[in-house]
Design a protein around this motif. Structure first.
Motif, short mmCIF file in Angstrom:
data_model
loop_
_atom_site.label_atom_id
_atom_site.label_comp_id
_atom_site.label_asym_id
_atom_site.label_seq_id
_atom_site.Cartn_x
_atom_site.Cartn_y
_atom_site.Cartn_z
N GLN A 56 47.08 3.94 18.18
CA GLN A 56 46.27 3.92 19.40
C GLN A 56 46.44 2.58 20.13
O GLN A 56 45.51 1.79 20.21
CB GLN A 56 44.78 4.09 19.04
CG GLN A 56 44.41 5.41 18.43
CD GLN A 56 44.23 6.49 19.47
OE1 GLN A 56 44.10 6.20 20.65
NE2 GLN A 56 44.25 7.74 19.03
N ALA A 57 47.63 2.33 20.62
CA ALA A 57 47.93 1.03 21.23
C ALA A 57 46.93 0.64 22.32
O ALA A 57 46.60 -0.54 22.48
CB ALA A 57 49.35 1.03 21.79
N LYS A 58 46.41 1.64 23.03
CA LYS A 58 45.47 1.35 24.13
C LYS A 58 44.17 0.74 23.62
O LYS A 58 43.49 -0.01 24.33
CB LYS A 58 45.15 2.63 24.91
CG LYS A 58 46.30 3.11 25.78
CD LYS A 58 45.91 4.39 26.51
CE LYS A 58 47.09 4.91 27.35
NZ LYS A 58 46.77 6.22 27.95
N SER A 59 43.80 1.07 22.41
CA SER A 59 42.53 0.58 21.84
C SER A 59 42.68 -0.72 21.08
O SER A 59 41.69 -1.30 20.63
CB SER A 59 41.95 1.64 20.89
OG SER A 59 41.87 2.88 21.51
N LEU A 60 43.94 -1.18 20.91
CA LEU A 60 44.19 -2.31 20.01
C LEU A 60 43.45 -3.58 20.41
O LEU A 60 42.77 -4.21 19.59
CB LEU A 60 45.70 -2.58 19.93
CG LEU A 60 46.14 -3.73 19.01
CD1 LEU A 60 45.70 -3.47 17.57
CD2 LEU A 60 47.66 -3.91 19.07
N GLN A 61 43.53 -3.95 21.67
CA GLN A 61 42.88 -5.21 22.11
C GLN A 61 41.38 -5.17 21.89
O GLN A 61 40.76 -6.16 21.47
CB GLN A 61 43.21 -5.50 23.58
CG GLN A 61 44.60 -6.10 23.80
CD GLN A 61 44.91 -7.27 22.86
OE1 GLN A 61 44.12 -8.20 22.73
NE2 GLN A 61 46.05 -7.18 22.19
N ALA A 62 40.78 -4.01 22.13
CA ALA A 62 39.32 -3.87 21.96
C ALA A 62 38.92 -4.02 20.50
O ALA A 62 37.92 -4.68 20.18
CB ALA A 62 38.86 -2.52 22.49
N SER A 63 39.71 -3.43 19.59
CA SER A 63 39.35 -3.52 18.17
C SER A 63 39.57 -4.93 17.62
O SER A 63 38.79 -5.41 16.79
CB SER A 63 40.10 -2.47 17.33
OG SER A 63 41.48 -2.53 17.55
N VAL A 64 40.61 -5.62 18.13
CA VAL A 64 40.82 -7.03 17.75
C VAL A 64 39.65 -7.87 18.25
O VAL A 64 39.13 -8.74 17.54
CB VAL A 64 42.16 -7.57 18.31
CG1 VAL A 64 42.28 -9.09 18.08
CG2 VAL A 64 43.34 -6.86 17.67
N GLN A 65 39.23 -7.59 19.47
CA GLN A 65 38.14 -8.36 20.08
C GLN A 65 36.84 -8.22 19.28
O GLN A 65 36.08 -9.17 19.16
CB GLN A 65 37.93 -7.89 21.54
CG GLN A 65 37.17 -8.87 22.41
CD GLN A 65 37.76 -10.30 22.40
OE1 GLN A 65 38.97 -10.48 22.43
NE2 GLN A 65 36.89 -11.29 22.31
N GLU A 66 36.62 -7.03 18.73
CA GLU A 66 35.42 -6.80 17.89
C GLU A 66 35.40 -7.77 16.71
O GLU A 66 34.36 -8.34 16.38
CB GLU A 66 35.40 -5.37 17.37
CG GLU A 66 34.90 -4.34 18.36
CD GLU A 66 33.43 -4.56 18.72
OE1 GLU A 66 32.60 -4.68 17.81
OE2 GLU A 66 33.14 -4.64 19.94
N VAL A 67 36.55 -7.91 16.06
CA VAL A 67 36.64 -8.81 14.88
C VAL A 67 36.39 -10.25 15.31
O VAL A 67 35.65 -11.00 14.65
CB VAL A 67 38.03 -8.67 14.20
CG1 VAL A 67 38.16 -9.64 13.02
CG2 VAL A 67 38.27 -7.23 13.74
N LYS A 68 36.99 -10.65 16.43
CA LYS A 68 36.82 -12.03 16.92
C LYS A 68 35.36 -12.30 17.28
O LYS A 68 34.78 -13.32 16.88
CB LYS A 68 37.72 -12.27 18.15
CG LYS A 68 39.20 -12.29 17.82
CD LYS A 68 40.04 -12.56 19.07
CE LYS A 68 41.52 -12.60 18.73
NZ LYS A 68 42.37 -12.85 19.91
N LYS A 69 34.76 -11.38 18.04
CA LYS A 69 33.38 -11.55 18.51
C LYS A 69 32.43 -11.74 17.33
O LYS A 69 31.57 -12.61 17.33
CB LYS A 69 33.00 -10.31 19.34
CG LYS A 69 31.57 -10.31 19.90
CD LYS A 69 31.42 -9.15 20.90
CE LYS A 69 29.99 -8.96 21.35
NZ LYS A 69 29.20 -8.11 20.45
#
Length: 420
Positions: A56-69
């Motif tokens: 799900q390449a489109k969702s990748l940045q959002a899921s990474v951002q969750e971990v960072k946040k």
């Protein structure tokens, strides 16, 4: 030295990190090595990142951002200023993760999994180390990948004990508080590996073995090991002492006490394992060591739900012999069925299995060519160690017993709820 292991539940937020500091104040931290898991549900969150990376390449940045946040919120709560060095260190770790996501060429899921999921432990140990420093506890952060060396069986790596022993014996400063990561190691090419199920507990046992430690303490949100899971059984009682042998037996039958992999190195050097509460750290908890099997000696209840009872019989009423059983087990292994109980007669063979990977229909199709196949889905497997009549009656109440097996110490029942 003493080895302490703190799991994700103990450091799920800023207050959890502060509590670990309080625990150390109460129990001391001289000559201690701390192993930490990833914070809270970070491993699950990174698994979502990995899934998005592949599917799900489109969702990748959002899921990474969750971990960072999640991690930035914790450090902003713990540290007064954004100029604190922890921010630079955490930024650096996230930078490494981003670099891997952008430059990795390997299509190997297990390899990618290990390189990425390990950041959970690298982040948690870094944050913990900086917090202790801010509270005037001098400590030494170490990268476990320089110490625990393994083969390249990603996601379930085997330890190279000879090299690991040498690294730990020569590289650990014993007179300071050391903080390192559970669950991870590295192979001979210095790629990150992970140690499989209950990996952080196993990491604690590896260090304890190599350091000839005085003890290992696993800090949990429960008072210690109970004779039953309080979620499923009323009146669960704390076990003060369990022998290594009994703990391995309980784990074999499905108790989430301690994984046998963790117990084996400790048993070899007779290093006691303590299971204690990070909420009430001065309570004695449970000791796993040499000695009496159980104290107090009580029935121990284990339940495994969502099991499948599979019964096979020969189509022509011929005996089911060693050759047939060997073939059946080969198929069970091939289709990744976890076998929890076996019972056979002259012309039938029953197994209670867990279809973790959804392969049962394919397995059934093959078995049906040679055997008459019958099965019950959604059954529960109850195991009672050191059973008595009262315990047996309690388990059988309001249930249909499909299969029963009794040995000297253990009673096992496959049951179906009456109303289901």
């Amino acid at each position: 030295m003493r080895v302490f292991k703190f799991g994700g539940a103990s450091i799920k937020d800023a207050n959890g990190v502060r509590n670990v500091y309080d625990v150390l104040q109460k129990v001391g931290y001289d000559d201690v090595l701390i192993i930490v898991s990833a914070m809270g549900k970070t491993t699950n969150a990174i698994e979502v990142v990995i899934k998005d990376y592949f599917d799900q390449a489109k969702s990748l940045q959002a899921s990474v951002q969750e971990v960072k946040k999640y991690h930035y919120e914790i450090i902003m709560d713990l540290f007064d200023t954004e100029n604190h060095p922890v921010f630079k260190q955490v930024n650096h770790l996230f930078g490494e993760l981003d670099h891997f996501l952008n430059h990795n060429k390997s299509p190997n899921y297990s390899f990618v999994y290990d390189q990425m999921v390990s950041y959970g432990e690298l982040l948690s140990s870094t944050i913990l180390s900086h917090y202790f420093t801010s509270q005037n506890i001098q400590n030494n952060w170490i990268d476990v990948r320089n110490f625990i060396k393994t083969d390249s069986n990603y996601r379930d790596a085997s330890v190279n004990w000879e090299v690991t022993q040498k690294n730990i014996s020569n590289g650990i400063q014993k007179k300071v508080l050391n903080i390192t990561q559970g669950f991870i190691g590295s192979d001979e090419n210095n790629f990150t590996t992970t140690l499989g199920r209950e990996g952080s507990d196993y990491s604690a046992a590896i260090f304890a073995y190599c350091l000839n430690a005085e003890s290992v303490t696993i800090w949990k949100d429960v008072p210690g090991v109970m004779n039953a899971d309080p979620r499923y059984f009323e009146n669960a009682t704390l076990l003060n002492h369990i022998s290594y042998r009994e703990a391995i037996e309980l784990a074999f039958y499905g108790a989430t006490v301690i994984h046998p992999k963790t117990l084996q190195p400790l048993q070899r050097k007779e290093i006691p394992l303590l299971v204690k509460s990070f909420i009430n750290p001065v309570l004695p908890g449970t000791t796993v060591s040499k000695g009496a099997d159980l104290e107090p000696l009580l029935p121990c209840f284990i339940v495994k739900r969502d099991q499948l009872l599979l019964s096979l019989s020969s189509i022509d009423f011929s005996f089911i012999m060693e050759e047939n059983i060997s073939e059946i087990f080969k198929l069970l292994h091939e289709f990744k069925m976890k076998v929890s109980l076996i019972q056979n007669s002259a012309i039938s063979f029953s197994v209670c299995i867990e279809d973790k990977y959804g392969n049962f229909d394919a397995l059934k199709a093959i078995l049906s060519k040679k055997f008459k196949v019958s099965y019950n889905e959604n059954v529960s497997l109850y195991t009672i160690r050191h059973f008595d009549e009262k315990a047996k009656t309690e388990i059988e109440k309001n249930k249909s017993v499909l299969l029963k097996q009794i040995s000297r110490e253990t009673l096992q029942l496959v049951t179906k709820e009456m109303n289901s």
